[in-house]
Design an enzyme around this catalytic site. Structure first.
Site, PDB file in Angstrom:
ATOM      1  N   ASP A 104     -90.613  63.550 -88.326  1.00 33.03           N
ATOM      2  CA  ASP A 104     -89.824  63.827 -87.127  1.00 33.03           C
ATOM      3  C   ASP A 104     -89.897  65.332 -86.897  1.00 33.03           C
ATOM      4  O   ASP A 104     -89.662  66.117 -87.814  1.00 33.03           O
ATOM      5  CB  ASP A 104     -88.367  63.400 -87.363  1.00 33.03           C
ATOM      6  CG  ASP A 104     -87.722  62.858 -86.111  1.00 33.03           C
ATOM      7  OD1 ASP A 104     -87.827  63.533 -85.064  1.00 33.03           O
ATOM      8  OD2 ASP A 104     -87.104  61.778 -86.180  1.00 33.03           O
TER       9      ASP A 104
ATOM     10  N   ASP B 272     -88.886  65.021 -81.219  1.00 32.28           N
ATOM     11  CA  ASP B 272     -87.529  64.869 -80.706  1.00 32.28           C
ATOM     12  C   ASP B 272     -87.371  65.561 -79.343  1.00 32.28           C
ATOM     13  O   ASP B 272     -87.772  66.713 -79.179  1.00 32.28           O
ATOM     14  CB  ASP B 272     -86.587  65.527 -81.724  1.00 32.28           C
ATOM     15  CG  ASP B 272     -85.145  65.144 -81.523  1.00 32.28           C
ATOM     16  OD1 ASP B 272     -84.812  63.963 -81.693  1.00 32.28           O
ATOM     17  OD2 ASP B 272     -84.335  66.037 -81.195  1.00 32.28           O
TER      18      ASP B 272
ATOM     19  N   ASP C  66     -80.782  54.477-101.809  1.00 33.27           N
ATOM     20  CA  ASP C  66     -80.254  55.573-102.628  1.00 33.27           C
ATOM     21  C   ASP C  66     -80.686  55.373-104.077  1.00 33.27           C
ATOM     22  O   ASP C  66     -80.313  54.382-104.701  1.00 33.27           O
ATOM     23  CB  ASP C  66     -78.724  55.570-102.505  1.00 33.27           C
ATOM     24  CG  ASP C  66     -78.079  56.589-103.425  1.00 33.27           C
ATOM     25  OD1 ASP C  66     -78.774  57.546-103.825  1.00 33.27           O
ATOM     26  OD2 ASP C  66     -76.882  56.423-103.738  1.00 33.27           O
TER      27      ASP C  66
ATOM     28  N   ASP D 242     -75.557  58.792-105.306  1.00 30.17           N
ATOM     29  CA  ASP D 242     -74.624  59.685-104.601  1.00 30.17           C
ATOM     30  C   ASP D 242     -74.177  59.105-103.255  1.00 30.17           C
ATOM     31  O   ASP D 242     -73.467  59.759-102.486  1.00 30.17           O
ATOM     32  CB  ASP D 242     -75.222  61.088-104.414  1.00 30.17           C
ATOM     33  CG  ASP D 242     -76.421  61.098-103.474  1.00 30.17           C
ATOM     34  OD1 ASP D 242     -76.864  59.995-103.040  1.00 30.17           O
ATOM     35  OD2 ASP D 242     -76.930  62.192-103.159  1.00 30.17           O
TER      36      ASP D 242
ATOM     37  N   ASP E  61     -82.416  58.473-100.191  1.00 27.33           N
ATOM     38  CA  ASP E  61     -83.227  59.632-100.577  1.00 27.33           C
ATOM     39  C   ASP E  61     -84.715  59.271-100.655  1.00 27.33           C
ATOM     40  O   ASP E  61     -85.102  58.115-100.468  1.00 27.33           O
ATOM     41  CB  ASP E  61     -82.726  60.221-101.901  1.00 27.33           C
ATOM     42  CG  ASP E  61     -82.521  59.143-102.969  1.00 27.33           C
ATOM     43  OD1 ASP E  61     -83.381  58.244-103.051  1.00 27.33           O
ATOM     44  OD2 ASP E  61     -81.505  59.192-103.685  1.00 27.33           O
TER      45      ASP E  61
ATOM     46  N   HIS F 179     -82.601  54.744 -84.415  1.00 23.14           N
ATOM     47  CA  HIS F 179     -81.336  55.227 -84.996  1.00 23.14           C
ATOM     48  C   HIS F 179     -80.324  55.670 -83.937  1.00 23.14           C
ATOM     49  O   HIS F 179     -79.226  56.075 -84.283  1.00 23.14           O
ATOM     50  CB  HIS F 179     -81.648  56.389 -85.941  1.00 23.14           C
ATOM     51  CG  HIS F 179     -82.203  57.568 -85.199  1.00 23.14           C
ATOM     52  ND1 HIS F 179     -83.412  57.532 -84.529  1.00 23.14           N
ATOM     53  CD2 HIS F 179     -81.688  58.789 -84.961  1.00 23.14           C
ATOM     54  CE1 HIS F 179     -83.615  58.683 -83.933  1.00 23.14           C
ATOM     55  NE2 HIS F 179     -82.593  59.469 -84.172  1.00 23.14           N
ATOM     56  N   ASP F 180     -80.712  55.648 -82.672  1.00 18.18           N
ATOM     57  CA  ASP F 180     -79.800  56.049 -81.588  1.00 18.18           C
ATOM     58  C   ASP F 180     -79.277  54.856 -80.794  1.00 18.18           C
ATOM     59  O   ASP F 180     -78.489  55.024 -79.860  1.00 18.18           O
ATOM     60  CB  ASP F 180     -80.516  56.972 -80.591  1.00 18.18           C
ATOM     61  CG  ASP F 180     -80.841  58.337 -81.169  1.00 18.18           C
ATOM     62  OD1 ASP F 180     -80.152  58.770 -82.107  1.00 18.18           O
ATOM     63  OD2 ASP F 180     -81.789  58.976 -80.659  1.00 18.18           O
TER      64      ASP F 180
ATOM     65  N   GLU G  97     -90.468  61.765 -77.881  1.00 24.78           N
ATOM     66  CA  GLU G  97     -89.224  61.170 -77.407  1.00 24.78           C
ATOM     67  C   GLU G  97     -88.903  61.859 -76.096  1.00 24.78           C
ATOM     68  O   GLU G  97     -88.635  63.057 -76.059  1.00 24.78           O
ATOM     69  CB  GLU G  97     -88.098  61.375 -78.421  1.00 24.78           C
ATOM     70  CG  GLU G  97     -86.890  60.530 -78.068  1.00 24.78           C
ATOM     71  CD  GLU G  97     -85.560  61.176 -78.411  1.00 24.78           C
ATOM     72  OE1 GLU G  97     -84.571  60.450 -78.511  1.00 24.78           O
ATOM     73  OE2 GLU G  97     -85.499  62.411 -78.553  1.00 24.78           O
TER      74      GLU G  97
HETATM   75  O1  TEU Z   1     -82.072  62.001 -79.262  1.00 20.33           O
HETATM   76  C1  TEU Z   1     -82.068  62.515 -77.974  1.00 20.33           C
HETATM   77  C2  TEU Z   1     -81.296  61.744 -77.043  1.00 20.33           C
HETATM   78  O2  TEU Z   1     -81.682  61.592 -75.919  1.00 20.33           O
HETATM   79  C3  TEU Z   1     -80.024  61.194 -77.575  1.00 20.33           C
HETATM   80  O3  TEU Z   1     -79.031  62.114 -77.358  1.00 20.33           O
HETATM   81  C4  TEU Z   1     -79.734  59.920 -76.942  1.00 20.33           C
HETATM   82  O4  TEU Z   1     -79.585  60.060 -75.567  1.00 20.33           O
HETATM   83  C5  TEU Z   1     -78.460  59.398 -77.487  1.00 20.33           C
HETATM   84  O5  TEU Z   1     -78.501  59.435 -78.866  1.00 20.33           O
HETATM   85  C6  TEU Z   1     -78.280  57.981 -77.044  1.00 20.33           C
HETATM   86  O6  TEU Z   1     -76.968  57.708 -77.206  1.00 20.33           O
HETATM   87  C7  TEU Z   1     -82.657  62.753 -80.254  1.00 20.33           C
HETATM   88  C8  TEU Z   1     -82.443  62.093 -81.593  1.00 20.33           C
HETATM   89  O7  TEU Z   1     -83.092  60.856 -81.605  1.00 20.33           O
HETATM   90  C9  TEU Z   1     -80.978  62.003 -81.853  1.00 20.33           C
HETATM   91  O8  TEU Z   1     -80.690  61.312 -83.037  1.00 20.33           O
HETATM   92  C10 TEU Z   1     -80.452  63.412 -81.937  1.00 20.33           C
HETATM   93  O9  TEU Z   1     -79.062  63.372 -82.074  1.00 20.33           O
HETATM   94  C11 TEU Z   1     -80.810  64.228 -80.704  1.00 20.33           C
HETATM   95  O10 TEU Z   1     -82.156  64.077 -80.306  1.00 20.33           O
HETATM   96  C12 TEU Z   1     -80.621  65.684 -80.980  1.00 20.33           C
HETATM   97  O11 TEU Z   1     -81.601  66.125 -81.868  1.00 20.33           O
END
Ligand code: TEU
Length: 558
Positions: free
Chosen positions: A100, A201, A23, A27, A31, A331-332, A258
């Site tokens: 992305d 995505d 950041d 805030d 960024d 990030h997931d 993805e």
């Molecule tokens: O993720 C798709 C997806 O398959 C996720 O829902 C995944 O199964 C889940 O996060 C696992 O717990 C993509 C993006 O990477 C995710 O951040 C988004 O929330 C999602 O698409 C919707 O755009």
């Protein structure tokens, strides 16, 4: 076999989740200027591509994965000028930028959807997937990935729209040629600006089976599974070939899809070596191994023989046909050292390095998620109020309110598996808020930043950061790591992940102990006189019977 050599096969990608990276203006939200400030850090690490999670205008129902304008920058992240400066500064350092691309759905605040919902004859109506009620309720039984039905009733026209994710993420109708043209022209606009590619995505879900039939419903489940009618749908490969022709072909890009639900058989179509569609895909089989009755919500551990079976299948089936991506985290996903390694005490760094070595010596393009290169861990979240992620919060309500999981257990599951584990601020130094912000961070900082942070690790040769740096350098210097053929050894072993790579007379042996126990292993004869290229125990030589320490990993070259 003669290999098709490409820069994106020889690259290492670093994923930035901009909201949590750096950041610059206090805030509490990361960024673009913050990213620009940290490019030298990434150059030092040695990566040469950044995958930037979405930076487009968004109401942030799903942290930018709900886009309301594809050609504007999210105001919290800065301006288009900040973007241009970041892009130019990255290029100056030899770092490419992969955007992305979230085009299975938009935000419900996107202009197209605002129009679409106005009337049945609006020119944008068919940009989305609208259906009449069936027997007075939702058009089919599909559940959304973020809880509840995948359909939302809209009073204005007395119809339902489809949203595979949150109700603020309506699905685009890819059957409509105008939608495809809009997407391709937007992609060209970014490519003309100089971006170097796209991470796409949920691209495996853009083509739905006509008629949208009910999905199979597991016993006790609240909704049907849309998977069979959405994943790898009937036209997905046509659409991606069209995208290649109409958007990507004239540019030199890196593309990764993805693709949840993708099999190796499908992957060789998406990521075929002839580049007719994408360069590579992210498979989900490795992450699905610890899923169960309640989707990912449990404390189950992945068994090593199963993990090896999945990765071996991907490494071998794609050989000579398609290209792999290699990743542990994004990030997931929760932090990998907490999931597959050991995040407490003396073994944290050793196991983080072991996991890194295991992944980075395989065949494919490696992806590092921010903070992974420091061995960042899961977060000791206290109550539900500490979580920010829509998937986690909705899942908590859905499972507890339907008495499927009790509250204490559900919180334990969130602490172990929630996406927020990966989304707390990056640890830059030991100053307040880990040097991420001078304001109040949008999500709590992991308290262990005083111990785990970039500044400390840059100053220490034995750090996880320095280990990643060495792995990246080895890959850059040695084609056997990029192009060598993979062969798994000891597939049934519960503790050891051992494989070889072979290329033009060179060979590499990789040995990783995934357990906290000492283990002995016989080094195959041919490697007895080999050089140890890298070891997390500073081992210099190997011969015959090797006694491995907890989480020990090494690569031997002949
Ligand atoms: O993720 C798709 C997806 O398959 C996720 O829902 C995944 O199964 C889940 O996060 C696992 O717990 C993509 C993006 O990477 C995710 O951040 C988004 O929330 C999602 O698409 C919707 O755009």
């Amino acid at each position: 076999m003669e290999q098709n050599k490409k820069w994106w096969k020889e690259s290492v990608v670093y994923q930035i989740y901009p909201r949590s990276f750096m950041d610059s203006d206090g805030d509490g939200i990361g960024d673009l200027r913050g990213i620009t400030q940290k490019l030298d850090y990434l150059k030092e690490l040695g990566i040469n591509v950044i995958w930037l999670s979405p930076v487009y205008q968004s109401p942030n129902d799903d942290n930018g994965y709900d886009i309301s304008d594809y050609q504007a920058v999210m105001k919290e992240f800065g301006t288009m000028e900040d973007f241009d400066v970041m892009l130019a500064s990255a290029h100056e350092r030899g770092i490419r930028i992969m955007m992305d691309l979230v085009v299975n759905h938009t935000s419900d605040e996107h202009r197209w959807f605002v129009e679409s919902r106005k009337s049945k004859d609006n020119p944008y109506r068919d940009y989305y997937i609208w259906q009449e009620a069936k027997d007075g309720r939702e058009p089919n039984n599909w559940g959304s990935c973020f809880g509840g039905s995948a359909w939302k009733y809209d009073e204005t026209t007395d119809m339902y729209y489809l949203h595979l994710f949150s109700k603020k993420q309506p699905d685009l109708n890819w059957e409509n040629e105008k939608v495809r043209e809009e997407v391709f022209s937007m992609m060209r606009w970014w490519l003309d600006k100089g971006v170097d590619g796209f991470r796409m995505d949920v691209i495996s879900m853009i083509s739905k089976v006509p008629g949208l039939p009910d999905g199979p419903k597991a016993e006790g489940a609240l909704y049907g599974d849309f998977g069979p009618y959405v994943i790898n749908g009937p036209h997905v490969h046509d659409y991606l070939k069209e995208m290649r022709d109409k958007a990507l072909a004239p540019y030199d890009t890196i593309t990764v899809g993805e693709t949840s639900g993708v099999t190796v058989q499908e992957a060789v179509k998406y990521a075929a070596d002839d580049e007719s569609e994408l360069n590579m895909v992210f498979q989900f089989e490795q992450n699905d191994l610890d899923g169960g009755e309640h989707s990912k919500w449990n404390l189950d551990k992945i068994r090593l023989p199963e993990l090896k079976a999945v990765l071996n299948r991907w490494q071998t089936y794609l050989e000579g046909r398609a290209w792999n991506s290699l990743y542990w985290s994004n990030h997931d996903q929760p932090r990998i050292v907490s999931r597959l390694g050991n995040d407490s005490g003396e073994y944290r760094e050793l196991s983080a390095k072991m996991l890194a070595l295991c992944l980075h010596m395989m065949k494919g393009t490696p992806y590092i998620y921010q903070g992974e290169e420091l061995g960042m861990t899961n977060v000791p979240f206290e109550g539900l109020e500490d979580f920010r992620d829509i998937e986690s919060i909705n899942a908590y309500h859905e499972y507890t309110e339907n008495n499927l999981i009790d509250k204490d257990n559900m919180l334990e599951y969130l602490r172990y598996k929630s996406r927020d584990n990966a989304r707390t601020p990056m640890h830059w130094d030991e100053s307040p808020n880990a040097g991420f912000t001078e304001g109040t961070p949008w999500i709590k900082v992991n308290p262990n930043y005083t111990e785990i942070n970039a500044k400390e690790q840059l100053g220490r040769d034995s750090s996880v950061f320095r280990f990643y740096q060495r792995l990246i350098r080895l890959r850059k210097e040695n084609p056997v790591i990029v192009y060598g053929r993979f062969e798994l050894l000891l597939p049934e072993d519960e503790d050891l992940f051992m494989y070889t790579r072979s290329y033009e007379g060179e060979k590499l042996l990789v040995i990783c102990n995934f357990s906290g126990k000492e283990r002995s292993v016989t080094v195959p004869e041919e490697f007895a006189a080999g050089d140890v290229w890298i070891s997390n125990y500073e081992r210099q030589s190997v011969r015959g019977e090797l006694s491995l320490g907890a989480y020990e990993a090494l690569a031997i070259h002949i």
